[in-house]
Design a protein around this motif. Structure first.
Motif, PDB file in Angstrom:
ATOM      1  N   VAL A 110       0.810  -1.049   0.116  1.00 23.46           N
ATOM      2  CA  VAL A 110       0.000   0.050  -0.036  1.00 23.46           C
ATOM      3  C   VAL A 110       0.961   1.082  -0.078  1.00 23.46           C
ATOM      4  O   VAL A 110       1.798   1.475   0.713  1.00 23.46           O
ATOM      5  CB  VAL A 110      -0.775  -0.018   1.281  1.00 23.46           C
ATOM      6  CG1 VAL A 110      -1.699   1.323   1.488  1.00 23.46           C
ATOM      7  CG2 VAL A 110      -1.867  -1.491   1.218  1.00 23.46           C
ATOM      8  N   PRO A 111       0.806   2.149  -0.738  1.00 30.62           N
ATOM      9  CA  PRO A 111       1.421   3.289  -0.938  1.00 30.62           C
ATOM     10  C   PRO A 111       1.244   4.231   0.276  1.00 30.62           C
ATOM     11  O   PRO A 111       0.418   4.306   0.941  1.00 30.62           O
ATOM     12  CB  PRO A 111       0.850   4.167  -2.020  1.00 30.62           C
ATOM     13  CG  PRO A 111      -0.396   3.694  -2.227  1.00 30.62           C
ATOM     14  CD  PRO A 111      -0.515   2.430  -1.896  1.00 30.62           C
ATOM     15  N   GLU A 112       2.400   4.929   0.950  1.00 26.21           N
ATOM     16  CA  GLU A 112       2.470   5.758   1.901  1.00 26.21           C
ATOM     17  C   GLU A 112       2.061   6.826   1.810  1.00 26.21           C
ATOM     18  O   GLU A 112       1.994   7.664   0.586  1.00 26.21           O
ATOM     19  CB  GLU A 112       3.865   5.777   2.578  1.00 26.21           C
ATOM     20  CG  GLU A 112       4.536   4.416   2.993  1.00 26.21           C
ATOM     21  CD  GLU A 112       5.984   4.607   3.539  1.00 26.21           C
ATOM     22  OE1 GLU A 112       6.556   5.645   3.294  1.00 26.21           O
ATOM     23  OE2 GLU A 112       6.440   3.478   3.871  1.00 26.21           O
ATOM     24  N   LEU A 124      -2.232   0.280  -6.352  1.00 28.81           N
ATOM     25  CA  LEU A 124      -2.509  -0.558  -5.335  1.00 28.81           C
ATOM     26  C   LEU A 124      -2.510  -2.018  -6.222  1.00 28.81           C
ATOM     27  O   LEU A 124      -2.675  -2.059  -7.301  1.00 28.81           O
ATOM     28  CB  LEU A 124      -4.105  -0.193  -4.995  1.00 28.81           C
ATOM     29  CG  LEU A 124      -4.247  -0.614  -3.497  1.00 28.81           C
ATOM     30  CD1 LEU A 124      -3.551  -0.138  -2.368  1.00 28.81           C
ATOM     31  CD2 LEU A 124      -5.906  -0.256  -3.281  1.00 28.81           C
ATOM     32  N   ALA A 125      -2.616  -3.297  -5.512  1.00 28.91           N
ATOM     33  CA  ALA A 125      -2.703  -4.300  -5.885  1.00 28.91           C
ATOM     34  C   ALA A 125      -4.008  -5.123  -5.242  1.00 28.91           C
ATOM     35  O   ALA A 125      -4.027  -5.157  -3.912  1.00 28.91           O
ATOM     36  CB  ALA A 125      -1.347  -5.328  -5.919  1.00 28.91           C
ATOM     37  N   VAL A 126      -4.838  -5.296  -6.125  1.00 28.53           N
ATOM     38  CA  VAL A 126      -6.232  -6.042  -5.478  1.00 28.53           C
ATOM     39  C   VAL A 126      -6.164  -7.419  -5.903  1.00 28.53           C
ATOM     40  O   VAL A 126      -6.217  -7.697  -7.305  1.00 28.53           O
ATOM     41  CB  VAL A 126      -7.307  -5.380  -5.971  1.00 28.53           C
ATOM     42  CG1 VAL A 126      -8.718  -5.822  -5.098  1.00 28.53           C
ATOM     43  CG2 VAL A 126      -7.197  -3.801  -5.324  1.00 28.53           C
ATOM     44  N   ASN A 351      -7.144   4.568   2.890  1.00 37.08           N
ATOM     45  CA  ASN A 351      -8.035   4.064   3.874  1.00 37.08           C
ATOM     46  C   ASN A 351      -7.878   2.587   4.128  1.00 37.08           C
ATOM     47  O   ASN A 351      -8.749   1.928   4.649  1.00 37.08           O
ATOM     48  CB  ASN A 351      -9.259   4.463   3.433  1.00 37.08           C
ATOM     49  CG  ASN A 351      -9.567   6.106   3.175  1.00 37.08           C
ATOM     50  OD1 ASN A 351      -8.759   6.669   4.101  1.00 37.08           O
ATOM     51  ND2 ASN A 351     -10.225   6.338   2.169  1.00 37.08           N
ATOM     52  N   VAL A 352      -7.143   1.828   3.580  1.00 34.77           N
ATOM     53  CA  VAL A 352      -6.954   0.485   3.488  1.00 34.77           C
ATOM     54  C   VAL A 352      -5.510  -0.172   3.814  1.00 34.77           C
ATOM     55  O   VAL A 352      -4.551   0.537   3.521  1.00 34.77           O
ATOM     56  CB  VAL A 352      -7.474  -0.099   1.981  1.00 34.77           C
ATOM     57  CG1 VAL A 352      -6.371   0.201   0.987  1.00 34.77           C
ATOM     58  CG2 VAL A 352      -7.593  -1.721   2.510  1.00 34.77           C
ATOM     59  N   ALA A 353      -5.504  -1.333   4.320  1.00 32.81           N
ATOM     60  CA  ALA A 353      -4.064  -1.976   4.610  1.00 32.81           C
ATOM     61  C   ALA A 353      -3.956  -3.133   3.790  1.00 32.81           C
ATOM     62  O   ALA A 353      -4.969  -3.737   3.594  1.00 32.81           O
ATOM     63  CB  ALA A 353      -4.102  -2.131   6.152  1.00 32.81           C
ATOM     64  N   ARG A 354      -2.807  -3.716   3.876  1.00 32.25           N
ATOM     65  CA  ARG A 354      -2.695  -4.940   3.203  1.00 32.25           C
ATOM     66  C   ARG A 354      -3.246  -6.157   3.989  1.00 32.25           C
ATOM     67  O   ARG A 354      -3.259  -6.096   5.157  1.00 32.25           O
ATOM     68  CB  ARG A 354      -0.972  -5.275   2.925  1.00 32.25           C
ATOM     69  CG  ARG A 354      -0.823  -6.481   2.118  1.00 32.25           C
ATOM     70  CD  ARG A 354       0.599  -6.365   1.961  1.00 32.25           C
ATOM     71  NE  ARG A 354       1.042  -7.730   1.078  1.00 32.25           N
ATOM     72  CZ  ARG A 354       2.350  -8.008   0.754  1.00 32.25           C
ATOM     73  NH1 ARG A 354       3.380  -7.362   1.555  1.00 32.25           N
ATOM     74  NH2 ARG A 354       2.505  -9.123   0.089  1.00 32.25           N
ATOM     75  N   GLY A 355      -3.870  -6.952   3.096  1.00 30.64           N
ATOM     76  CA  GLY A 355      -4.775  -8.095   3.697  1.00 30.64           C
ATOM     77  C   GLY A 355      -6.394  -7.638   4.048  1.00 30.64           C
ATOM     78  O   GLY A 355      -7.041  -8.500   4.353  1.00 30.64           O
ATOM     79  N   GLN A 356      -6.643  -6.224   4.036  1.00 27.24           N
ATOM     80  CA  GLN A 356      -7.949  -5.904   4.184  1.00 27.24           C
ATOM     81  C   GLN A 356      -8.790  -6.018   3.149  1.00 27.24           C
ATOM     82  O   GLN A 356      -8.172  -6.149   1.829  1.00 27.24           O
ATOM     83  CB  GLN A 356      -8.091  -4.752   4.692  1.00 27.24           C
ATOM     84  CG  GLN A 356      -7.354  -4.246   6.107  1.00 27.24           C
ATOM     85  CD  GLN A 356      -7.630  -2.934   6.662  1.00 27.24           C
ATOM     86  OE1 GLN A 356      -7.747  -2.080   5.967  1.00 27.24           O
ATOM     87  NE2 GLN A 356      -7.408  -2.748   7.781  1.00 27.24           N
ATOM     88  N   VAL A 357     -10.048  -6.246   3.108  1.00 24.35           N
ATOM     89  CA  VAL A 357     -10.992  -6.313   1.914  1.00 24.35           C
ATOM     90  C   VAL A 357     -11.280  -4.816   1.543  1.00 24.35           C
ATOM     91  O   VAL A 357     -11.694  -3.930   2.400  1.00 24.35           O
ATOM     92  CB  VAL A 357     -12.355  -7.125   2.202  1.00 24.35           C
ATOM     93  CG1 VAL A 357     -13.378  -6.945   1.348  1.00 24.35           C
ATOM     94  CG2 VAL A 357     -12.055  -8.379   2.680  1.00 24.35           C
ATOM     95  N   ALA A 361     -13.730   4.149  -0.665  1.00 26.53           N
ATOM     96  CA  ALA A 361     -12.507   4.741  -1.193  1.00 26.53           C
ATOM     97  C   ALA A 361     -11.227   4.250  -0.618  1.00 26.53           C
ATOM     98  O   ALA A 361     -11.206   4.053   0.420  1.00 26.53           O
ATOM     99  CB  ALA A 361     -12.719   6.273  -0.936  1.00 26.53           C
ATOM    100  N   ALA A 362     -10.373   3.650  -1.614  1.00 22.17           N
ATOM    101  CA  ALA A 362      -9.031   3.263  -1.265  1.00 22.17           C
ATOM    102  C   ALA A 362      -8.207   4.292  -0.624  1.00 22.17           C
ATOM    103  O   ALA A 362      -7.271   3.817   0.353  1.00 22.17           O
ATOM    104  CB  ALA A 362      -8.638   2.427  -2.362  1.00 22.17           C
ATOM    105  N   MET A 363      -8.171   5.329  -1.090  1.00 23.70           N
ATOM    106  CA  MET A 363      -7.276   6.427  -0.835  1.00 23.70           C
ATOM    107  C   MET A 363      -7.730   7.726  -1.276  1.00 23.70           C
ATOM    108  O   MET A 363      -8.763   7.915  -2.048  1.00 23.70           O
ATOM    109  CB  MET A 363      -5.956   6.135  -1.431  1.00 23.70           C
ATOM    110  CG  MET A 363      -5.716   6.349  -2.956  1.00 23.70           C
ATOM    111  SD  MET A 363      -4.210   5.779  -3.351  1.00 23.70           S
ATOM    112  CE  MET A 363      -4.276   3.949  -3.348  1.00 23.70           C
TER     113      MET A 363
END
Length: 519
Positions: A110-112, A124-126, A351-357, A361-363
């Motif tokens: 996730v980008p900082e 992002l990678a989903v 608004n999201v972290a790695r491993g979360q669904v 809005a993602a960011m």
């Protein structure tokens, strides 16, 4: 009664004896207290009734003139506001995950906050797939497949052109083979495999290829049977005639397949295509007639019908193969591309972290450029214009320039306006220091053309003819009315902040001269 009197007397004697004992025991303390009281009273009496002789005879000093020096510099009238420093055009980023067919789990880094997203960045990678940043205004709202057309296709082709990938004519709105090939190149650039084929596309392609191979075998067998059934002509002649028919068939199929498509489907192009198809049909009819004449001596109609049927099936199989090949071309899923304007963009919040669904809005991203946004009264807004140059305070106490880029009216006539400014380039340290701060912004709305002499407005007086004057002190202002002064006639200019520009028209006036502002 006597007893009562005797008791009272004894009590009085006892009380006096007690006080006597107290006074005798604390005599030094009482003596010091009495001395202090006497000194205090004496001081009050002397201060009230005794006045020194020199205080009576001395004269109070005469008041001097109140003066200020003439100043020299730029005089400006300013509008001052408070503004919040931030990044421009903040927008929420949402990803279309409807086509995933499963939970949209964030699987990549996730980008900082503060990361800049450029063209070909992976935002992002989903679910193991990238979300690629491309330049564009129209959101990705559908998966692009071969044969589609529309403004989103045009945007994709133009985005590819901007990053140096050939996707065909950028002005065309058709997702053709060139555009599909560009998808493969796009994913190769970012180090990901191209999107998987639609379900069943690979199987359909294999089946179509097998059908073509089977059709070719059927044609060959039918032609061989026809050759054996024919008795008159030689095997070479029959083969030549059959080859001619086959060639005419191929030419006709090729002519039919060459039908022009947009944007090349002009009436002239269509007419030319129709003529070529007609020529191919005529050539096929002639080849078939010539072949029929070779077998006139024997009845080979059944064998010939078998050949025609086999060739028809082969033509159908080839058409199906073409469709299967088109269906197997790369596609561009809507959930794997993120169009953003004014790249690069800065990540303001994630608004999201790695491993979360991924939900909502993602960011939040904004323009990489810094802006200052503040409010101003409608009356002051009327003095401002886009392009005005302002200054704002830096945390270290310095000043930095900014340009007014937008003036947005309030909701009604009396509401405050919004002023948007873009600072001149900031170095990295300054950019970090000012972000998120509320700063004072000064916008000059009237200024002298250069350095001028100016004095406080209260220094101006009116002469007998209505002319403006200032009184210059050449002597010591402390001499008051006896000080040596002179009147200088001046022309008043710009007034700002209680100061006024002055130009001497009669007499001399220089920087540092003392002018009278009060007596």
């Amino acid at each position: 009664m006597d007893d009562l009197l005797t008791a009272s007397g004894n009590e009085a004697v006892t009380r006096r004896a007690g006080w006597t004992r107290v006074l005798r025991t604390n005599r030094p303390l009482w003596i010091a207290a009495a001395a202090a009281i006497v000194a205090l009273v004496a001081g009050l009496l002397i201060g009230r009734f005794v006045v020194p002789a020199d205080a009576v005879t001395a004269d109070a000093p005469a008041p001097g003139l109140v003066t200020v020096p003439v100043e020299y510099g730029v005089l400006s009238n300013d509008v001052t506001i408070r503004g919040d420093v931030g990044y421009a055009d903040a927008v929420e980023v949402t990803i279309d995950t409807a086509a995933l067919g499963g939970p949209a789990v964030v699987t990549g880094a996730v980008p900082e906050t503060g990361t800049e997203l450029e063209a070909l960045s992976v935002a992002l990678a989903v679910a193991g797939r990238p979300v690629i940043v491309l330049p564009g205004e129209l959101p990705a709202y559908r998966t692009l497949v071969y044969g589609m057309s529309g403004p989103d296709v045009t945007q994709f082709k133009q985005a590819m052109a901007s990053v140096g990938i050939d996707a065909g004519d950028p002005a065309s709105d058709v997702f053709d083979a060139a555009a599909a090939a560009a998808v493969t190149e796009l994913y190769s650039r970012i180090g990901y495999p191209a999107p998987p084929l639609p379900e069943g596309a690979a199987d359909g392609l294999d089946a179509a290829q097998e059908a073509v191979a089977a059709g070719e075998q059927s044609v060959a067998a039918a032609e061989a049977e026809l050759g054996r059934a024919s008795s008159g002509p030689s095997a070479v002649e029959i083969r030549q005639a059959d080859n001619a028919v086959a060639s005419a068939h191929r030419a006709l199929e090729s002519a039919r397949a060459a039908r022009p498509s947009p944007p090349d489907d002009s009436p002239a192009a269509v007419a030319q295509w129709q003529a070529s198809v007609g020529d191919a049909e005529d050539a096929l009819a002639l080849a078939q007639l010539q072949r029929d004449q070779l077998g006139a001596g024997s009845d080979v109609s059944a064998q010939r019908a078998a050949v025609d049927a086999a060739r028809g099936q082969l033509a159908d199989a080839r058409a199906a193969l073409e469709r299967a090949q088109q269906a197997a071309l790369p596609t561009l899923p809507s959930g794997e591309v993120l169009y953003l304007t004014d790249l690069p963009r800065r990540v303001d919040a994630v608004n999201v972290a790695r491993g979360q669904v991924l939900q909502g809005a993602a960011m939040v991203v904004s323009g990489a450029s810094t802006t200052i946004v503040g409010g101003v009264a409608a009356a002051d807004a009327s003095l401002l214009s886009v392009g005005d140059i302002a200054t704002f305070d830096l945390p270290d106490g310095g000043l930095h320039e900014a340009e007014v880029t937008a003036l947005t009216p309030g909701a009604d006539a009396g509401a405050r306006w919004t002023v948007t400014l873009e600072p001149a380039p900031l170095d990295p340290e300054q950019a970090v220091q000012v972000q998120g701060r509320n700063v004072r912004v000064t916008i000059p709305v009237g200024a002298t053309g250069g350095d001028v002499l100016f004095v406080p407005i209260v220094a101006l007086t009116a002469g007998p003819g209505g002319e403006s004057r200032v009184e210059v002190v050449d002597g010591d202002p402390r001499d008051g009315e006896n000080a040596d002064t002179r009147l200088v006639v001046v022309e008043a200019g710009l007034a700002a902040g209680g100061q006024v520009e002055v130009t001497a028209t009669e007499g001399e006036l220089d920087e540092g001269d003392l002018v009278v502002v009060g007596r």
